[in-house]
Write an enzyme that holds these catalytic residues in place. Structure first.
Site, PDB file in Angstrom:
ATOM      1  CB  CYS A   1     -47.209 -34.318 -25.161  1.00  0.00           C
ATOM      2  SG  CYS A   1     -47.713 -35.527 -23.840  1.00  0.00           S
TER       3      CYS A   1
ATOM      4  CG  HIS B   1     -51.779 -37.740 -26.504  1.00  0.00           C
ATOM      5  ND1 HIS B   1     -51.093 -37.135 -27.684  1.00  0.00           N
ATOM      6  CD2 HIS B   1     -51.184 -37.284 -25.571  1.00  0.00           C
ATOM      7  CE1 HIS B   1     -50.101 -36.640 -27.086  1.00  0.00           C
ATOM      8  NE2 HIS B   1     -50.237 -36.706 -25.773  1.00  0.00           N
TER       9      HIS B   1
END
Lengths: 75, 394
Positions: free
Chosen positions: B83, B338
């Protein structure tokens, strides 16, 4: 607690366990009902004493995998 | 050791709309993000001297970016850091410029999750080989553990805890309605959150962020060159990156009420930026709200709320657009979804626009210092990136 997991005794309850004498492991709980799990402070079972038991974990293409799970101490 | 503060400037940024982009390829997303950045900077692909390209499942090697943008035989490094990938690409581009090796560098993050391996989830590569008998479940389980332990530790009954988390989801969705590039752009109510189905107890559907496709890009250069390109360039103030080594699963003192990677990483960035009191000095923050429980704990880990007091700040609205320290002004991961390697640069895009006072109806008044935060990986093996940006030198 996971309601959509593929574990054999769903819902999956995952616990981080501190072992007597030191050490820690993360594992699945077994031999519980959801009601039993929702004890302790509010709805949580944090702090509950557990013991280890060697159990059926997953099965795929007729091969069964076993590993340690934790269950609430009953006696 | 020197700080990166005021040594690098962002002169152009681009960001695609995030969503289920079935009609766009990764190349389309890279072209869209990069050309918005080129136009913003008044530069073209021929001006880029080196690039860093972040992707987890959307293309290997720097040539993937070279091909999409037609960059001619320049060094391009592919970055994979879960991430944190997008922010790490930017971090590398900044150090490339600060070192003097290049004057103008490009950082790009792109991810198409919706049509790769059937969407996010079970086929996504983990950081380790699994033993096949360990607990190997999706992220929602891990962040649910943090929620239960946090509530237990601070003596918050579950039903009250769930209301605190719901307020975070409602806030982010409200901000998302003013964010034209967000995937989800509608208001939700506390009641809707509380009545939504449990995904992993105590987290419900609306406590979880969505999954989407998207891409974002940034062009960085020296402050001297930035002055010749535009007046409202943004300066890099601090770039932190910290990786956990599994300490928490060995150490019985690891409490699951904080993520030490966040604390260490934020301190790194605060030291570089010269920030002593983040609550007072940071004007807005775009953070990794993969789950509402993550955002709650982040308020404390990043030093915005004292330990155990995040609840009080949520209840008085500290982190709303009108509050003392607006968090996730663009709607966050809750509304953007995301796409892993794209998220970091999408967050920087929001801070960049806010500091330039170009954020439209969600503009934070007098925003001078903004922060972005990403968190990837598994508990105790998290990787965390914190980046801080400012309008003026000093």
């Amino acid at each position: 607690m996971d309601n959509v997991s593929s574990i054999i005794d769903s819902p999956a309850v995952i616990a981080v366990i501190d072992l007597e004498g030191g050490g820690r492991m993360e594992c699945f709980m077994t031999d519980h009902t959801v009601k039993e799990v929702k004890i302790g402070q509010g709805d949580m079972m944090i702090g509950t004493d557990v013991e280890m038991t060697f159990r059926r974990l997953f099965e795929r293409e007729e091969i069964v995998n076993y590993f340690w799970k934790a269950r609430p101490v009953r006696f | 050791m020197e700080s990166i503060k005021d040594k690098v400037a962002i002169v152009g940024m681009g960001c695609t709309k995030f969503g289920e982009l079935w009609d766009k390829s990764p190349d389309d997303l890279m072209v869209e993000a990069c050309y918005e950045a080129f136009e913003d900077a008044g530069l073209g692909p021929e001006d880029i001297q080196a690039a860093w390209f972040a992707s987890l499942v959307t293309g290997c090697t720097g040539s993937r970016l070279a091909n999409a943008i037609k960059l001619n035989y320049i060094p391009i490094t592919r970055v994979e850091n879960f991430c944190c990938g997008g922010t790490d690409a930017l971090r590398n581009a900044c150090y490339g410029v600060a070192s003097g090796a290049v004057d103008i560098a490009l950082a790009v993050g792109v991810e198409k999750l919706k049509d790769t391996y059937g969407g996010f989830g079970q086929f996504l590569t983990g950081p380790f080989e699994t033993s096949k008998v360990d607990v190997d479940l999706p992220p929602v389980n891990m962040f649910a553990q943090f929620a239960t332990r946090y509530f237990y530790h601070y003596d918050i009954p579950i039903d009250e805890g769930k209301v605190i988390l719901a307020k975070i989801a409602v806030k982010n969705h409200h901000n998302g309605t003013m964010s034209p590039k967000a995937h989800l752009q509608r208001e939700i109510t506390e009641e809707q959150v509380l009545k939504s189905p449990i995904i992993s107890w105590p987290l419900s559907l609306f406590d979880c962020c969505g999954m989407s496709d998207g891409g974002a890009a940034a062009i960085v250069t020296t402050p001297e060159m930035a002055k010749t390109l535009k007046q409202d360039y943004i300066l890099v103030k601090g770039l932190g990156l910290a990786n956990g080594a599994g300490q928490g699963l060995l150490d019985s003192d690891y409490g699951f009420t904080s993520m030490p990677e966040n604390v260490e990483c934020a301190q790194m960035a605060y030291d570089q930026a010269g920030i002593k009191n983040p609550r007072k000095e940071v004007d807005l923050a775009i953070v990794h709200d993969c789950f509402t429980s993550t955002e709650l704990i982040l308020y404390e880990d990043l030093g915005f709320s004292p330990r155990g007091k995040a609840r009080e700040d949520v209840e008085v609205g500290t982190f709303t657009l009108e509050g003392d320290l607006p968090v996730n002004t663009d709607g966050g991961l809750k509304c953007f979804g995301h796409p892993l390697s794209a998220s970091g640069l999408r967050m920087v895009y929001e801070v960049y626009k806010q500091l330039q006072e170009k954020a439209g109806p969600r503009q934070v008044k007098n925003a001078r210092l903004g922060l972005t935060h990403n968190l990837g990986g598994l508990p105790t093996y998290f990787n965390c990136a914190v980046a801080i940006f400012g309008r003026e030198p000093g």
